[in-house]
Design a protein around this motif. Structure first.
Motif, PDB file in Angstrom:
ATOM      1  N   TRP A  41      -3.892   0.771   9.831  1.00  0.00           N
ATOM      2  CA  TRP A  41      -4.476   2.448  10.151  1.00  0.00           C
ATOM      3  C   TRP A  41      -5.520   1.709  11.361  1.00  0.00           C
ATOM      4  O   TRP A  41      -5.551   2.216  12.796  1.00  0.00           O
ATOM      5  CB  TRP A  41      -5.015   2.148   9.446  1.00  0.00           C
ATOM      6  CG  TRP A  41      -5.856   4.074   9.644  1.00  0.00           C
ATOM      7  CD1 TRP A  41      -5.390   5.042   9.941  1.00  0.00           C
ATOM      8  CD2 TRP A  41      -6.923   5.039   9.496  1.00  0.00           C
ATOM      9  NE1 TRP A  41      -5.923   6.058  10.129  1.00  0.00           N
ATOM     10  CE2 TRP A  41      -7.345   5.986  10.015  1.00  0.00           C
ATOM     11  CE3 TRP A  41      -8.720   3.716   9.208  1.00  0.00           C
ATOM     12  CZ2 TRP A  41      -8.510   6.741  10.168  1.00  0.00           C
ATOM     13  CZ3 TRP A  41      -9.673   4.544   9.520  1.00  0.00           C
ATOM     14  CH2 TRP A  41      -9.607   6.373  10.057  1.00  0.00           C
ATOM     15  N   PHE A 170      -4.113   8.525   5.987  1.00  0.00           N
ATOM     16  CA  PHE A 170      -3.237   7.022   4.978  1.00  0.00           C
ATOM     17  C   PHE A 170      -3.709   6.969   3.549  1.00  0.00           C
ATOM     18  O   PHE A 170      -3.344   6.101   2.869  1.00  0.00           O
ATOM     19  CB  PHE A 170      -4.127   6.268   5.675  1.00  0.00           C
ATOM     20  CG  PHE A 170      -5.749   5.949   5.335  1.00  0.00           C
ATOM     21  CD1 PHE A 170      -6.049   4.763   4.905  1.00  0.00           C
ATOM     22  CD2 PHE A 170      -6.003   6.326   6.907  1.00  0.00           C
ATOM     23  CE1 PHE A 170      -7.451   4.546   4.302  1.00  0.00           C
ATOM     24  CE2 PHE A 170      -7.970   5.869   6.195  1.00  0.00           C
ATOM     25  CZ  PHE A 170      -8.805   5.261   5.342  1.00  0.00           C
ATOM     26  N   VAL A 449       1.956   3.567   7.663  1.00  0.00           N
ATOM     27  CA  VAL A 449       0.673   3.546   8.346  1.00  0.00           C
ATOM     28  C   VAL A 449       0.946   3.408   9.511  1.00  0.00           C
ATOM     29  O   VAL A 449      -0.151   3.684  10.157  1.00  0.00           O
ATOM     30  CB  VAL A 449      -0.533   3.488   7.448  1.00  0.00           C
ATOM     31  CG1 VAL A 449      -1.959   3.073   8.172  1.00  0.00           C
ATOM     32  CG2 VAL A 449      -0.803   3.884   5.916  1.00  0.00           C
TER      33      VAL A 449
END
Length: 586
Positions: A41, A170, A449
């Motif tokens: 992320w 996420f 992600v």
């Protein structure tokens, strides 16, 4: 003398409580994956999103038939930019007057007129998509002038959210990972397969047939145990080389783990002799329809060419890897407590010891169940190789195996089992692997992600792919081929589908090989070695996580063992890459 604490070598004593700092607690697999998710992320904040145009190509598959696959278009990479609305509006206004061109593009003139009537400021790519003027079409027509290139866009997930409420976040990676894909693959298909196989083997284990068979085998083959491992290693490697064995290893492992532990080894040996062997076979395959055949088809070289070189490579690497395993296995057999999984293997050892102490006879019902299992396994191999059976069919076949074993147990009164016991055993077996099924979804969530693996959708992963490909330009041939191998190995850490990795990377790597002065055959070799070997290590591999779940091994413990073997395999792969360049493999 310290009032608060006394410090000794390797240990800390604090207020009378002793804490051994030499023994660090291994992180749970869920903790490791969540850490990787956070890292992925954060990378999306640093790496702008990019995309490629894609196209359908035809190639000759391993059966000599014409197949199609979607691949990215070479030199079509661009970053995600905002739309340059004024320029696009001007060009589309001119396009509106060109009836022949709108017809060729299958664009409805009335729909285009309606869209343009709202003015330039109202232009939106989603609306353009609806009338057939996709980003790819506009880029083909006008190049990067359709973009405001002053700003590169990032595709970063929110902290929390869903597709219906605010967009993907996420922290929803577990659910999104679990429901991604379809019944034919990761993650939902493999998760379902794991649950069904777990239930089926829950029934089989309850019948006692596996335990009785293991001890009957051991009692009649005293002194020959060491021959079993290399033979099994070659057998599973051959399965990987011929039909891309991967998910199919999960149910085999449910039998092999207790069997190998009963021989005096550990669960790491069991996973290595099954799953790792299959991936070594896949990496060195001369005919796998899911890896080498697809990659060669996309690269534009004859499918299954270079088979002689690859067969020699398969024999050599499989033999050396089996020898590597035997060195480790003998160390564990002599000193079982040295195993990283000594504590978790206690589950299997205690069960085997209890069964051994009970001295259960090897009954007719046990023999019938083992024969039925063998028949179903042959049915599975036949179905996969001859009929193209995949996850849905394999799951159904294993359910038949479990049901058949349960009915035999009821008829022969094994363990005093009744129909309710068969049902509860299926439930317990599925429950034992539920945690593994969740890990499969979590691992898939890492890819989500990063923006997904679709080359035609902007993502950080596409930018990474393009950037590394560009770095390999203008380097010596052997160095370039070696770095292609390294790149394919690293890329497999996030994209574990063999055919998917081929579709994403070969359209870049094949022309790059031409620029480097090496054959496209070597580009395919670098791909298959990198993707195959690393499948035995990456926590994103649903198949590996499934096998580790069966063996009750945390990925962190597995990684401690496997990282050394990966180094060994990397050296072997490097040697064969260098040999291929030296002999000009075509």
């Amino acid at each position: 003398m310290y009032n608060e604490r006394e410090i000794y070598v390797g240990k800390v004593y604090k207020k009378g409580n002793r804490k051994d700092v030499t023994k660090m607690k291994t992180p749970h697999t869920y903790v490791i994956i969540f850490g990787v998710v956070i890292l992925a992320w954060l990378l999306t904040f640093l790496i702008p999103a990019g995309k490629f145009s894609t196209q359908e190509i035809e190639y000759t598959d391993a059966n000599g038939e014409i197949s199609t696959r979607t691949v990215l278009v070479q030199d079509s990479f661009r970053y995600a930019y905002p739309l340059e609305k004024a320029f696009v509006f001007e060009q589309l206004t001119a396009l509106e007057e060109d009836t022949a061109k709108t017809t060729a593009l299958s664009v409805d003139p009335e729909a285009l007129e309606t869209l343009l009537a709202n003015g330039a400021d109202a232009l939106d790519q989603s609306q353009l998509d609806d009338i057939g003027l996709t980003d790819d079409v506009l880029y083909d027509l006008y190049g990067d002038q359709i973009y405001d290139t002053s700003e590169k866009l990032h595709k970063t997930a929110k902290v929390w959210g869903t597709d219906d409420f605010g967009g993907f976040g996420f922290l929803n990676f577990v659910f999104e990972g679990l429901v991604s894909g379809d019944k034919y693959g990761s993650a939902v298909g493999i998760a379902a397969l794991i649950l069904v196989v777990g239930g089926a083997f829950g029934i089989i284990m309850q019948t006692g047939a596996i335990d009785a068979g293991i001890f009957a085998f051991i009692s009649k083959t005293r002194g020959l145990e060491r021959f079993a491992l290399p033979l099994l290693f070659f057998a599973f490697s051959f399965g990987g080389a011929t039909f891309g064995m991967a998910e199919e290893v999960i149910p085999f492992s449910m039998v092999m783990v207790p069997f190998v532990i009963a021989l005096g080894y550990d669960s790491i040996v069991a996973v290595t002799v099954t799953y790792v062997a299959s991936q070594i076979g896949n990496a060195t395959s001369w005919m796998s329809p899911f890896s080498v055949a697809v990659a060669q088809g996309i690269a534009g070289i004859p499918v299954l060419s270079g088979a002689t070189f690859r067969i020699i490579m398969w024999v050599v690497i499989t033999a050396l890897s089996a020898a590597y395993l035997m060195v480790y296995a003998e160390k564990i057999r002599k000193q079982p407590e040295k195993s990283l999984t000594y504590q978790s293997d206690a589950y299997f050892r205690d069960h085997l010891e209890q069964t051994s102490n009970e001295q259960k006879p090897f009954l007719l019902g046990h023999k019938l169940i083992l024969v039925e299992m063998l028949a179903v396994l042959i049915w599975i191999v036949w179905g996969v190789t001859q009929k193209g059976y995949y996850i849905p069919e394999i799951a159904s076949q294993f359910f038949v195996m479990g049901l058949g074993a349960g009915l035999i147990a009821v008829i022969f009164k094994l363990e005093n089992m009744g129909l309710n016991d068969v049902a509860s055993s299926f439930q317990s077996g599925a429950a034992d692997l539920a945690g593994t099924a969740i890990v499969v979804g979590m691992a898939k969530g890492i890819l989500l992600v990063l923006g997904g693996s679709d080359a035609n959708m902007p993502s950080a992963l596409n930018t990474i792919l393009h950037s590394i490909g560009g770095l390999l330009n203008h380097v010596p041939a052997v160095i370039g081929a070696w770095f292609m191998y390294i790149f394919q190995s690293l890329f497999n850490l996030v994209v574990t589908s063999n055919s998917g990795q081929a579709a994403l990377t070969m359209p870049i790597m094949a022309p790059l090989a031409d620029l480097l002065g090496v054959s496209r055959q070597i580009a395919v070799l670098a791909y298959q070695l990198g993707s195959g070997f690393m499948d035995a290590f990456t926590p994103v591999s649903a198949s590996l996580i499934g096998v580790l779940g069966v063996a009750r091994i945390d990925w962190a413990k597995w990684a401690k063992f496997q990282i050394k073997m990966q180094g060994f395999l990397f050296v072997l792969g490097t040697i064969f890459i260098v040999i291929a360049v030296a002999i000009g493999l075509q």
